[in-house]
Design a protein around this motif. Structure first.
Motif, PDB file in Angstrom:
ATOM      1  N   TRP A  50     -10.064  -2.413   9.775  1.00 35.62           N
ATOM      2  CA  TRP A  50      -8.567  -1.537   9.626  1.00 35.62           C
ATOM      3  C   TRP A  50      -8.304  -0.750  10.734  1.00 35.62           C
ATOM      4  CZ3 TRP A  50      -5.079  -2.004   5.512  1.00 35.62           C
ATOM      5  CH2 TRP A  50      -5.517  -2.714   4.445  1.00 35.62           C
ATOM      6  N   LYS A  54      -4.110   2.368   9.379  1.00 40.24           N
ATOM      7  CA  LYS A  54      -4.521   1.882   8.318  1.00 40.24           C
ATOM      8  C   LYS A  54      -3.872   0.568   8.151  1.00 40.24           C
ATOM      9  CE  LYS A  54      -6.762   5.299   6.281  1.00 40.24           C
ATOM     10  NZ  LYS A  54      -7.189   6.026   7.396  1.00 40.24           N
ATOM     11  N   ASP A  55      -3.726  -0.212   9.272  1.00 43.72           N
ATOM     12  CA  ASP A  55      -3.291  -1.537   9.191  1.00 43.72           C
ATOM     13  C   ASP A  55      -4.620  -2.571   9.143  1.00 43.72           C
ATOM     14  OD1 ASP A  55      -0.526  -0.976   8.982  1.00 43.72           O
ATOM     15  OD2 ASP A  55      -0.439  -0.690  11.078  1.00 43.72           O
ATOM     16  N   ARG A  71      -0.548  -8.905   5.211  1.00 38.43           N
ATOM     17  CA  ARG A  71      -0.116  -7.526   5.133  1.00 38.43           C
ATOM     18  C   ARG A  71      -0.521  -7.113   3.709  1.00 38.43           C
ATOM     19  NH1 ARG A  71       0.271  -7.381   9.556  1.00 38.43           N
ATOM     20  NH2 ARG A  71       1.948  -7.385  10.836  1.00 38.43           N
ATOM     21  N   ILE A  72      -1.428  -6.311   3.449  1.00 40.11           N
ATOM     22  CA  ILE A  72      -2.036  -5.785   2.244  1.00 40.11           C
ATOM     23  C   ILE A  72      -2.257  -4.476   2.225  1.00 40.11           C
ATOM     24  CG2 ILE A  72      -3.164  -8.095   1.721  1.00 40.11           C
ATOM     25  CD1 ILE A  72      -5.724  -6.594   2.654  1.00 40.11           C
ATOM     26  N   ASP A  73      -2.222  -3.768   1.200  1.00 39.71           N
ATOM     27  CA  ASP A  73      -2.155  -2.354   0.840  1.00 39.71           C
ATOM     28  C   ASP A  73      -3.847  -1.793   1.270  1.00 39.71           C
ATOM     29  OD1 ASP A  73       0.338  -2.081   0.228  1.00 39.71           O
ATOM     30  OD2 ASP A  73      -0.174  -2.274  -1.753  1.00 39.71           O
ATOM     31  N   TYR A  74      -3.889  -0.572   1.972  1.00 35.72           N
ATOM     32  CA  TYR A  74      -5.236  -0.234   2.302  1.00 35.72           C
ATOM     33  C   TYR A  74      -6.061  -0.066   1.004  1.00 35.72           C
ATOM     34  CZ  TYR A  74      -8.503   3.174   3.956  1.00 35.72           C
ATOM     35  OH  TYR A  74      -9.928   3.691   4.643  1.00 35.72           O
TER      36      TYR A  74
END
Length: 272
Positions: A50, A54-55, A71-74
């Motif tokens: 990451w 936080k990408d 594209r997913i959540d941290y």
């Protein structure tokens, strides 16, 4: 006017810093990719990288994409999975480039998990601090292009210039066949012709282009990439200031012409 220019420069500065940080992280991941994939395979784990924003930047489940298109959540700690984290640091300045996140595919605790995450982060950090990288600066706006390596001008043919730009826009590299398609598409030009073109190009730029998988091995400062990054960030004033026409106006490459068309559509959709 001065206030407007100051605002534009304030927007460009983080773009330049983030671009350089991402390039350093990209170089390190390219160098470490096989080791990270082997570690993930042997230990039955998934490794995610990451960035500082936080990408999700890279993942062993999609190793050919850098940066990844996922594209997913941290990830956060949960009772159902064991997550191990370690920061990726510049060993000289302690600047944080991102984070290694490691978790077990079977959601089982691994006593060596934190050690593995730390070792992966240290391996990437070491590559970031390896020998100085070459600097490639390129301006592709209008009919005149300019390219410099370590601040020294280099004269390229139009096709050689297109090859450099295509590789900049494909940082994970391309096979000979992919590069041929992006450069010529349906033109009746052989792979051997492209090999000769690349050979002549490497005589001019040296180790700037890596063999096997063709990719740029340098810190890149390109006006078209800077514009794209400003567009990604949504800096409207900066976009208006930088948008003075199309890039690659004399290029014949279908890939570059299509990239410019997509860029123009994105600008119109954003600015209205």
């Amino acid at each position: 006017m001065d206030e407007k220019n100051d605002a534009i420069n304030q927007n460009l500065n983080p773009i330049k810093r983030n671009s350089l940080a991402h390039q350093n992280l990209r170089f390190a991941l390219i160098a470490c990719k096989n080791d990270l994939l082997n570690t993930a395979s042997l230990a039955l784990i998934t490794i995610q990288i990451w960035d500082v924003d936080k990408d999700l930047y890279w993942c062993t489940s999609c190793p050919s994409q850098l940066p990844t298109h996922q594209r997913i959540d941290y990830p956060f700690e949960s009772r159902n999975e064991y997550v191990y984290k370690a920061a990726i640091l510049d060993l000289k300045t302690n600047h944080i480039y991102g984070e290694v996140i490691l978790f077990n595919r079977f959601k089982q605790e691994n006593i060596f998990g934190q050690l593995a995450a730390t070792q992966c982060a240290e391996m990437i950090s070491q590559k970031i601090n390896d020998e100085p990288k070459r600097c490639l600066s390129i301006h592709a706006y209008s009919n005149q292009y300019e390219i410099k390596i370590n601040h020294h001008p280099v004269l390229l043919t139009p096709r050689q210039f297109e090859i450099i730009c295509i590789l900049i826009l494909n940082p994970m590299g391309l096979s000979l066949e992919q590069l041929h398609f992006y450069l010529y598409e349906d033109e009746n030009i052989s792979l051997n012709t492209l090999k000769s073109e690349i050979s002549y190009l490497k005589n001019k730029v040296g180790e700037l282009i890596c063999a096997r998988t063709y990719q740029i091995q340098a810190q890149v400062f390109a006006d078209f990439k800077q514009f794209e990054e400003a567009l990604d960030a949504g800096y409207l004033d900066t976009i208006r200031a930088l948008d003075q026409g199309d890039y690659f106006t004399k290029c014949r490459s279908p890939f570059l012409r299509n990239w410019q068309q997509i860029l123009r559509i994105r600008i119109q959709n954003l600015l209205g």
